[in-house]
Design a protein around this motif. Structure first.
Motif: not given
Length: 232
Positions: A56-67, A74-75, A79-94
């Protein structure tokens, strides 16, 4: 997004493995010799579920097409919002907000359940360290039966049956039917059948309080619903 069918296949296969694992639990309720679930089966089910999230993460990444997309995606979880936000921005930017919200909805600080954290941790341990040992835990409640029910005691009961005759067989003089002894011990010195049924049995990952079946069931159910929400 072209991985939906692969995700569905993994979810379906994990459901079949869950049925097998559930059957082992049901048998363990009446068989004390079962000390755990076959660890390779647990590993396979964990990996199917974790892989479905990675697809699913791969699909979302390709769908977004961020530079800003990293080489390895990785998906995201935390455990908290701070760690999640960092992980999200690293793996699925934009990533679009509607998808971000759906991913955030299954994070522990949002849904109040740590199944995702546990799934990722236990899967990594099985995959990169070793097959994880399990500890069997029996319910306090049980029913121990002698001679197919000719005599029975619950989890706290005890019956002195020295020299009693059960189904035509004389019991040893000092025989006591009790839930305090293993069935194998209660079977010594005579040929009358002894059976015990527990109300429930758990197989917990050693060193944790994580029950194998409970984690797999909750993960499967949540990932199935999450996948539907992503691909709707």
């Amino acid at each position: 997004m072209n991985r939906e069918s692969s995700v569905n296949e993994l979810i379906a296969e994990s459901e079949e493995l869950l049925a097998v694992i559930d059957g082992i639990y049901r048998n363990a309720e009446k068989t004390e010799d079962i000390v755990g679930v076959a660890k390779p089966k647990v590993k396979s089910c964990l990996e199917h579920l974790r892989s479905s999230l990675e697809y699913i993460a791969q699909d979302l990444s390709e769908f977004t097409g961020s530079s800003k997309t990293p080489r390895n995606v990785y998906f995201p979880y935390g455990k908290d919002k701070s760690i999640f936000t960092k992980s999200l921005n690293q793996n699925l930017p934009d990533l679009e907000n509607k998808f971000r919200d759906k991913i955030e909805s299954i994070q522990p600080y949002t849904c109040g359940d740590r199944w995702l954290i546990h799934l990722c941790k236990v899967t990594n341990d099985h995959k990169h360290d070793q097959l994880q040992e399990q500890t069997r835990i029996n319910s306090p409640e049980s029913m121990t039966m002698l001679g197919g029910g000719a005599a029975a005691v619950d989890g706290t009961g005890k019956i002195y049956m020295g020299s009693a005759t059960i189904n035509g067989i004389k019991m040893p003089e000092d025989y006591v039917l009790t839930a305090d002894k293993a069935v194998s011990d209660l079977q010594q010195g005579h040929s009358v059948s002894v059976e015990r049924k527990y109300e429930w049995v758990k197989f917990v990952i050693k060193g944790t309080d994580i029950d194998v079946l409970d984690l797999l069931k909750r993960s499967h159910s949540n990932i199935r619903e999450f996948s539907r929400a992503i691909y709707e």
